[in-house]
Design an enzyme around this catalytic site. Sequence first.
Site, PDB file in Angstrom:
ATOM      1  N   SER A 121       0.732  -1.192  -0.309  1.00  0.00           N
ATOM      2  CA  SER A 121       0.056   0.153  -0.182  1.00  0.00           C
ATOM      3  C   SER A 121       0.810   1.199  -0.021  1.00  0.00           C
ATOM      4  CB  SER A 121      -0.863   0.110   1.117  1.00  0.00           C
ATOM      5  OG  SER A 121      -0.079  -0.025   2.355  1.00  0.00           O
ATOM      6  N   HIS A 142      -2.515  -3.319  -5.939  1.00  0.00           N
ATOM      7  CA  HIS A 142      -2.996  -2.870  -4.575  1.00  0.00           C
ATOM      8  C   HIS A 142      -4.433  -2.812  -4.495  1.00  0.00           C
ATOM      9  CE1 HIS A 142      -3.660   0.515  -1.387  1.00  0.00           C
ATOM     10  NE2 HIS A 142      -3.561  -0.487  -0.634  1.00  0.00           N
ATOM     11  N   GLU A 154      -5.471  -0.387  -7.402  1.00  0.00           N
ATOM     12  CA  GLU A 154      -4.692   0.582  -7.629  1.00  0.00           C
ATOM     13  C   GLU A 154      -3.454   0.108  -8.322  1.00  0.00           C
ATOM     14  OE1 GLU A 154      -3.313   4.712  -5.611  1.00  0.00           O
ATOM     15  OE2 GLU A 154      -3.036   2.971  -4.384  1.00  0.00           O
ATOM     16  N   ASN A 192      -3.211   6.219  -0.319  1.00  0.00           N
ATOM     17  CA  ASN A 192      -2.548   6.505   0.986  1.00  0.00           C
ATOM     18  C   ASN A 192      -2.025   7.802   1.033  1.00  0.00           C
ATOM     19  OD1 ASN A 192      -3.418   4.312   2.644  1.00  0.00           O
ATOM     20  ND2 ASN A 192      -2.204   3.057   1.168  1.00  0.00           N
TER      21      ASN A 192
END
Length: 285
Positions: A121, A142, A154, A192
Amino acid sequence: MKKISKAAVIGGGTMGNGIAHIFSMHGITIHLVERNRELADKALETITGNLDRMVGKEKIDATRKEETLDRIVTFTDTAKAVGEVDLVVEAVPENFDLKRELFSEIDKAAPGEAILASNTSSISITRLAATTSRADKFIGMHFFNPVPVMKLVEVVKGLQTSDETVAVIEKTAQRLDKNAVVVSDYPGFVSNRVLMPMINEAIYCVYEGVAEPEEVDQVMKLGMAHPMGPLRLADFIGLDVCLDILNVLHDGFKDPKYRPCPLLVKMVDAGRLGDKTGEGFYSYD
């Protein structure tokens, strides 16, 4: 274009068993790897329970459940598991050294044309790819928790990831009934890099006495239409995972805006990690 027919998933935890579940449910044979037989059996039990819930909600029938389980084979030997696959997806904890050692083993044992993907991540795909002999076939994939429910993947393109590899992974994600969003390889990617500073700032609000966790979450849910408040979400993700990602962002950008809140550090030190330990910003039975 290469079609993925057999894949290995390394790690049978929350993310790994979800990834194995969704691949197998869409017709891809899965080699699911855990470090011992007990953990491998536990991962398969979790997948079975999740499939049972889907049957109960009439999202799939009993036949599709059994077909999904029949396509999953568990392993405790990584080299054997990856020996004849088209794709390897790594889903182990967010630790660069652990992933580097794992990919070194996978790179030697997997077929030369196999694509290697990490479910990281936040850790650099370019840096991980450089530890292998196939940086052009290395990519970030991801997924989001819970994997069978969340639609986003992702797709993270490293510096040397080939366009062909990106195209294969985009196509594979679509086959899994996911929406693939291709992003460049920078710390935290997009998800993130945006989410963790918000969670960190919410923790600062508690740390500085601005509001209690319930009030912070209510403001974001009712005022910003978020389905889940940032502190409840942090507990769900795992406070240790949040801290790891913030440290990656802080180290990667050298920007103080990513400095983890001292309260987050203290809670992780105390073992209050959220849902998985029964206590974080909230208490859980």
